[in-house]
Scaffold this active site. Structure first.
Site, PDB file in Angstrom:
ATOM      1  N   HIS A  84      41.230 -60.168  20.520  1.00  0.00           N
ATOM      2  CA  HIS A  84      41.563 -61.675  20.524  1.00  0.00           C
ATOM      3  C   HIS A  84      40.793 -62.717  20.795  1.00  0.00           C
ATOM      4  O   HIS A  84      40.627 -63.598  20.037  1.00  0.00           O
ATOM      5  CB  HIS A  84      42.582 -61.719  21.820  1.00  0.00           C
ATOM      6  CG  HIS A  84      43.766 -60.535  21.678  1.00  0.00           C
ATOM      7  ND1 HIS A  84      44.289 -60.132  20.503  1.00  0.00           N
ATOM      8  CD2 HIS A  84      44.642 -59.718  22.681  1.00  0.00           C
ATOM      9  CE1 HIS A  84      45.230 -59.237  20.701  1.00  0.00           C
ATOM     10  NE2 HIS A  84      45.469 -59.090  22.033  1.00  0.00           N
ATOM     11  N   ASP A 123      46.419 -57.756  15.068  1.00  0.00           N
ATOM     12  CA  ASP A 123      45.749 -58.613  16.139  1.00  0.00           C
ATOM     13  C   ASP A 123      46.738 -59.732  16.298  1.00  0.00           C
ATOM     14  O   ASP A 123      46.845 -60.729  15.635  1.00  0.00           O
ATOM     15  CB  ASP A 123      44.471 -59.205  15.894  1.00  0.00           C
ATOM     16  CG  ASP A 123      43.875 -60.002  17.274  1.00  0.00           C
ATOM     17  OD1 ASP A 123      44.431 -60.700  17.673  1.00  0.00           O
ATOM     18  OD2 ASP A 123      42.706 -59.655  17.351  1.00  0.00           O
ATOM     19  N   HIS A 124      47.642 -59.706  17.206  1.00  0.00           N
ATOM     20  CA  HIS A 124      48.852 -60.501  17.354  1.00  0.00           C
ATOM     21  C   HIS A 124      48.512 -62.088  17.833  1.00  0.00           C
ATOM     22  O   HIS A 124      49.302 -62.790  17.351  1.00  0.00           O
ATOM     23  CB  HIS A 124      49.959 -59.828  18.223  1.00  0.00           C
ATOM     24  CG  HIS A 124      49.560 -60.338  19.838  1.00  0.00           C
ATOM     25  ND1 HIS A 124      48.897 -59.567  20.569  1.00  0.00           N
ATOM     26  CD2 HIS A 124      50.076 -61.265  20.638  1.00  0.00           C
ATOM     27  CE1 HIS A 124      48.789 -59.857  21.617  1.00  0.00           C
ATOM     28  NE2 HIS A 124      49.615 -60.892  21.811  1.00  0.00           N
TER      29      HIS A 124
HETATM   30  C1  BG6 Z   1      47.669 -57.432  24.535  1.00  0.00           C
HETATM   31  C2  BG6 Z   1      46.749 -56.809  25.712  1.00  0.00           C
HETATM   32  O1  BG6 Z   1      46.986 -57.247  23.282  1.00  0.00           O
HETATM   33  O2  BG6 Z   1      47.535 -59.074  24.871  1.00  0.00           O
HETATM   34  C3  BG6 Z   1      47.520 -57.044  26.847  1.00  0.00           C
HETATM   35  O3  BG6 Z   1      46.595 -55.361  25.334  1.00  0.00           O
HETATM   36  C4  BG6 Z   1      47.767 -58.720  27.130  1.00  0.00           C
HETATM   37  O4  BG6 Z   1      46.828 -56.606  27.958  1.00  0.00           O
HETATM   38  C5  BG6 Z   1      48.367 -59.206  25.851  1.00  0.00           C
HETATM   39  O5  BG6 Z   1      48.569 -58.643  28.223  1.00  0.00           O
HETATM   40  C6  BG6 Z   1      48.170 -60.847  26.124  1.00  0.00           C
HETATM   41  O6  BG6 Z   1      49.089 -61.239  24.763  1.00  0.00           O
HETATM   42  P1  BG6 Z   1      49.793 -62.769  25.043  1.00  0.00           P
HETATM   43  O7  BG6 Z   1      50.426 -63.100  23.603  1.00  0.00           O
HETATM   44  O8  BG6 Z   1      50.783 -62.470  26.141  1.00  0.00           O
HETATM   45  O9  BG6 Z   1      48.833 -63.536  25.543  1.00  0.00           O
END
Ligand code: BG6
Length: 494
Positions: free
Chosen positions: A244, A181-182
């Site tokens: 997230h 989960d980045h």
């Molecule tokens: C991803 C989603 O996990 O997170 C995307 O699949 C989204 O739809 C992205 O744009 C948002 O990540 P960040 O780090 O740019 O807020």
């Protein structure tokens, strides 16, 4: 201290994630001495490509997406020599036997001891098959650890996630499964624990007695981009909320872990996710969860089409591109404290922020009794700026009894020369080191699905409203009503 050698397998080597995130992350780790010289990367995808072409692609991706673009300190040929490419049909176990031979060759060439990290940047339908073929192709035998990193989405609902998990668990043990989960790799998300638990200003106040509500916003300006095929089947609930947004709630709400080790931290997060109040009926979903879909409009001065007019999107689609919800964590610490979340595409700014709104003070005892006092806020700025700020009340200079809210602002990303690692960089490094703290454990994932499944189920019935909102706005009005009903409002995002 440099890591012992690792062989990295990138499945989906020609894909977007590899290009935007993984190659730049590997490059940063290398450049910062976190990989030493003992590593090699095998890029895997279906289409044929020579090693040279592959290295050229990696170079391009670094030039475009790395935080060290046009790096003058780089010894490009030395770095590029660690990359090999192999075309692989994931349906065919024979290809995996070939892959094993290539792997053994690379391990001998780079002096690696058998540690292998399999990064599956693939469609989830392929996870199970790839895991089995890795085993049957002989890639999991021999010395050294074998770990698998899995990208989201981890399933489509609880049922499919369970099935997927079982397939992977046939091959890998839970301790060797790293579910990404980045958001958990983001600097300020990792900082939540420190701000909460290491500060006497906050630690004693972090509960229902002092906190009125918590608001989490993750807004994007982009639309569905070229991911319509995936997104139209997923929507914001599965794409952002299940992972997230709920993970951010877990970080904000968890109890202090008794030991600072991965399993204890994940235990505490899992407890929060298990305590989420499940909406009991369709009516409750309608009351507490707002879904929206963007219409046409203007974002940052540019006209953009409605969601239904985007490429690869069904023109009659009822997929949500916006979700706002009131979430309750049913435990002692948080009884009665709403967590409001909202996330959407085609909003006015790209931003992720968490606002903690504190309860008021008894106003009869101070000079401001005639004035409405603004509540104290603590704001975690996750993206694009990184930092925290605190809003407090102070006397307006030169007046008698006029109070104004003032901000104390710590902008971490504004510091000169502060080039913080990217989320993927941190997570890749953690996976190689065997630290799974910021990866989601199966019980966390399953509790999160149990929560969102109730919403998805209610939405599958037509009586639930799907609001259209103008692109470039903060979403449907109903999302404001959600808080207004409780006497609160969304605090503006910076
Ligand atoms: C991803 C989603 O996990 O997170 C995307 O699949 C989204 O739809 C992205 O744009 C948002 O990540 P960040 O780090 O740019 O807020």
């Amino acid at each position: 201290k440099p890591l012992e050698g690792t062989l990295l397998f990138i499945f989906g080597a020609t894909g977007d994630l590899a290009k935007r995130k993984l190659y730049p992350a590997i490059y940063s780790l290398y450049r910062e001495g976190k990989l030493s010289d003992k590593f090699a990367v095998i890029g895997l995808a279906r289409r044929p490509k020579t090693n040279d072409q592959f290295r050229e692609d990696v170079k391009q991706s670094i030039a475009e997406f790395s935080r060290y673009p046009n790096d003058e300190d780089s010894d490009w040929p030395a770095f590029a020599a660690h990359f090999e490419y192999m075309s692989l049909n994931t349906n065919d176990v024979e290809g995996f036997r070939e892959l094993e031979k290539t792997a053994v060759g690379l391990e001998a060439e780079f002096g690696l001891s058998g540690n292998r990290l399999f990064y599956l940047a693939l469609a989830p339908e392929l996870f199970g098959q790839v895991a089995h073929h890795l085993r049957d192709g002989g890639l999991l035998a021999g010395n050294g650890w074998k770990r698998v990193v899995i990208e989201k989405p981890f399933g489509y609902d609880l049922k499919s996630a369970l099935a997927l998990n079982e397939e992977i668990r046939n091959v890998f043990e839970e301790k060797d499964i790293y579910r990404i989960d980045h958001y958990l790799g983001k600097e300020m998300i990792q900082n939540i624990e420190v701000i909460r638990f290491a500060n006497a200003f906050f630690e004693p106040l972090w509960n229902r007695h002092h906190i009125a509500n918590i608001q989490i916003t993750s807004s994007e300006t982009v639309g569905v981009e070229d991911r319509g095929g995936y997104y139209d089947n997923s929507g914001a609930l599965r794409d952002m909320v299940q992972n997230h947004m709920l993970q951010m709630i877990a970080m904000m709400a968890m109890e202090p872990p008794s030991r600072n080790v991965s399993e204890d931290i994940r235990d505490e997060k899992a407890k929060v996710l298990r305590s989420l109040r499940l909406y009991g009926s369709h009516e409750e979903v309608a009351q507490h969860v707002i879904r929206g879909q963007y219409g046409s409009g203007a974002v940052k001065g540019k006209n953009v089409p409605a969601y239904r007019d985007e490429e690869s999107v069904n023109p009659a689609s009822t997929t949500e591109t916006f979700v706002a919800a009131k979430v309750m964590v049913d435990n002692n610490r948080w009884a009665g404290v709403p967590f409001y979340i909202r996330t959407g595409k085609r909003m006015p700014v790209k931003s992720t922020e968490i606002v903690v709104e504190f309860k008021g003070v008894p106003s009869a005892t101070h000079k401001a009794q005639q004035h409405a006092l603004e509540p104290n806020l603590l704001v975690f700025r996750v993206n694009p700026m990184e930092g925290i700020y605190i809003k407090i009340n102070a006397k307006k200079p030169g007046t008698d009894g006029v109070l104004v809210p003032v901000a104390m602002d710590f902008c971490q990303s504004c510091q000169v020369g502060w080039n913080t690692p990217e989320a993927y960089e941190r997570l890749l490094h953690d996976a190689i080191r065997g630290d799974s703290t910021y990866f989601t454990r199966w019980d966390e994932v399953s509790h999160a699905w149990a929560f969102t499944d109730r919403i998805a189920e209610a939405w599958s019935h037509d009586e639930q409203p799907l609001h259209t909102y103008e692109a470039g706005s903060w979403g449907p009005d109903a999302a404001h009503g959600l808080l207004a009903r409780d006497g609160f409002k969304w605090w503006p995002v910076n």
